[in-house]
Scaffold this active site. Structure first.
Site, PDB file in Angstrom:
ATOM      1  N   CYS A 130      -7.463 -32.336  83.575  1.00  0.00           N
ATOM      2  CA  CYS A 130      -8.079 -31.112  83.063  1.00  0.00           C
ATOM      3  C   CYS A 130      -7.290 -30.668  81.839  1.00  0.00           C
ATOM      4  O   CYS A 130      -6.058 -30.662  81.859  1.00  0.00           O
ATOM      5  CB  CYS A 130      -8.038 -30.037  84.141  1.00  0.00           C
ATOM      6  SG  CYS A 130      -8.721 -28.455  83.608  1.00  0.00           S
ATOM      7  N   LEU A 131      -7.997 -30.292  80.773  1.00  0.00           N
ATOM      8  CA  LEU A 131      -7.312 -29.884  79.541  1.00  0.00           C
ATOM      9  C   LEU A 131      -6.466 -28.625  79.760  1.00  0.00           C
ATOM     10  O   LEU A 131      -5.551 -28.371  78.972  1.00  0.00           O
ATOM     11  CB  LEU A 131      -8.325 -29.649  78.424  1.00  0.00           C
ATOM     12  CG  LEU A 131      -9.075 -30.899  77.928  1.00  0.00           C
ATOM     13  CD1 LEU A 131     -10.131 -30.515  76.902  1.00  0.00           C
ATOM     14  CD2 LEU A 131      -8.122 -31.941  77.360  1.00  0.00           C
ATOM     15  N   HIS A 153     -15.397 -24.731  86.861  1.00  0.00           N
ATOM     16  CA  HIS A 153     -14.692 -23.839  85.920  1.00  0.00           C
ATOM     17  C   HIS A 153     -15.499 -22.561  85.690  1.00  0.00           C
ATOM     18  O   HIS A 153     -14.930 -21.471  85.623  1.00  0.00           O
ATOM     19  CB  HIS A 153     -14.532 -24.517  84.552  1.00  0.00           C
ATOM     20  CG  HIS A 153     -13.263 -25.302  84.381  1.00  0.00           C
ATOM     21  ND1 HIS A 153     -12.016 -24.736  84.495  1.00  0.00           N
ATOM     22  CD2 HIS A 153     -13.055 -26.610  84.056  1.00  0.00           C
ATOM     23  CE1 HIS A 153     -11.094 -25.661  84.258  1.00  0.00           C
ATOM     24  NE2 HIS A 153     -11.698 -26.814  83.989  1.00  0.00           N
ATOM     25  N   HIS A 161     -16.880 -30.728  87.775  1.00  0.00           N
ATOM     26  CA  HIS A 161     -15.608 -30.155  87.306  1.00  0.00           C
ATOM     27  C   HIS A 161     -15.878 -28.942  86.399  1.00  0.00           C
ATOM     28  O   HIS A 161     -15.282 -27.876  86.578  1.00  0.00           O
ATOM     29  CB  HIS A 161     -14.821 -31.246  86.573  1.00  0.00           C
ATOM     30  CG  HIS A 161     -13.487 -30.827  86.052  1.00  0.00           C
ATOM     31  ND1 HIS A 161     -12.300 -31.346  86.526  1.00  0.00           N
ATOM     32  CD2 HIS A 161     -13.137 -29.937  85.084  1.00  0.00           C
ATOM     33  CE1 HIS A 161     -11.296 -30.776  85.877  1.00  0.00           C
ATOM     34  NE2 HIS A 161     -11.768 -29.932  84.994  1.00  0.00           N
ATOM     35  N   GLU A 162     -16.798 -29.102  85.444  1.00  0.00           N
ATOM     36  CA  GLU A 162     -17.059 -28.018  84.483  1.00  0.00           C
ATOM     37  C   GLU A 162     -17.795 -26.845  85.135  1.00  0.00           C
ATOM     38  O   GLU A 162     -17.485 -25.691  84.855  1.00  0.00           O
ATOM     39  CB  GLU A 162     -17.851 -28.534  83.269  1.00  0.00           C
ATOM     40  CG  GLU A 162     -17.169 -29.639  82.469  1.00  0.00           C
ATOM     41  CD  GLU A 162     -15.714 -29.382  82.151  1.00  0.00           C
ATOM     42  OE1 GLU A 162     -15.337 -28.220  81.926  1.00  0.00           O
ATOM     43  OE2 GLU A 162     -14.932 -30.348  82.160  1.00  0.00           O
ATOM     44  N   GLY A 218     -15.104 -32.798  78.780  1.00  0.00           N
ATOM     45  CA  GLY A 218     -15.789 -31.570  79.150  1.00  0.00           C
ATOM     46  C   GLY A 218     -14.905 -30.373  78.865  1.00  0.00           C
ATOM     47  O   GLY A 218     -13.670 -30.493  78.886  1.00  0.00           O
ATOM     48  N   GLN A 230     -12.010 -21.990  79.442  1.00  0.00           N
ATOM     49  CA  GLN A 230     -10.860 -22.726  78.902  1.00  0.00           C
ATOM     50  C   GLN A 230     -10.532 -22.341  77.459  1.00  0.00           C
ATOM     51  O   GLN A 230      -9.486 -22.721  76.946  1.00  0.00           O
ATOM     52  CB  GLN A 230     -11.094 -24.235  79.012  1.00  0.00           C
ATOM     53  CG  GLN A 230     -11.123 -24.708  80.457  1.00  0.00           C
ATOM     54  CD  GLN A 230     -11.338 -26.187  80.541  1.00  0.00           C
ATOM     55  OE1 GLN A 230     -12.470 -26.656  80.447  1.00  0.00           O
ATOM     56  NE2 GLN A 230     -10.270 -26.956  80.682  1.00  0.00           N
TER      57      GLN A 230
END
Ligand code: ZN
Length: 195
Positions: free
Chosen positions: A106-107, A152, A148-149, A45, A50
């Site tokens: 997480c990226l 964000h 999670h997304e 994701g 991000q």
């Protein structure tokens, strides 16, 4: 085009995403670049924040994970693979059900992971890239990834959801990452928002 991924410490990660009013060519291009960026980083994701854009746009692809997902589109059971990758515009969670704790990374936090409590099932309303509405119910990994997304998109990070016990041993590493990011921003080395 592969975009630089913003790391923790960059203030854009704390910005609530603005609503996408029109799905323009620029939005379609950004979504396509986000998919390419997510794949290259082996993520499941990626939210617009991000890659430096505080707008309500996220991409997901949970194929290839060993963790199962279940999906209903409307009331119809739907194979998860058939809707991947997903591009969601202005998504919101309309209902949460149940509780489950599971591991997340997480990226924007390379090398940092921990257990995060989440709802086990979520109902999500969103717009697709072609402008059509989408109502879905997800369980399993997809439910976790969506939460999670969508966090964000509201400036909320997975570390905010961790219990103090989970967070404590990670705090030093998180602070070091924040400091490193701030130093890079000051030097002007990473300017993904200037795109
Ligand atoms: Zn993340």
């Amino acid at each position: 085009m592969i975009l630089p991924i913003v790391r923790y410490g960059n203030p854009v990660l704390r910005q609530k995403g603005a609503e996408v009013r029109d799905i323009t060519d620029a939005i379609r291009q950004l979504a396509s670049d986000m998919l390419e960026t997510m794949r290259e980083a082996h993520g499941i994701g990626l939210a617009a924040q991000q890659v430096g854009h505080a707008i309500q746009l996220t991409v997901l692809d949970v194929r290839g994970s060993e963790h199962p997902s279940q999906l209903l589109i409307g009331a119809r059971e739907t194979p998860v693979e058939s809707v991947m990758p997903m591009i969601l515009v202005n998504p919101s969670i309309t209902r949460h059900e149940g509780h489950v704790t599971g591991g997340e990374g997480c990226l924007s936090f390379p090398g940092i992971s921990g257990e995060v409590p989440r709802a086990s099932t979520v109902h999500v309303r969103a717009t697709q890239l072609d402008g059509s509405p989408l109502n879905l119910t997800a369980t399993g990994l997809l439910a976790r990834c969506l939460q999670h997304e969508l966090d964000h998109l509201n400036g909320v990070l997975f570390t905010d959801r961790m219990t103090p016990e989970i967070l404590a041993p990670l705090e030093e590493e998180i602070r070091a990452l924040e400091k490193e990011t701030r130093v890079q921003l000051k030097k002007g080395g990473r300017k993904p928002r200037s795109r």
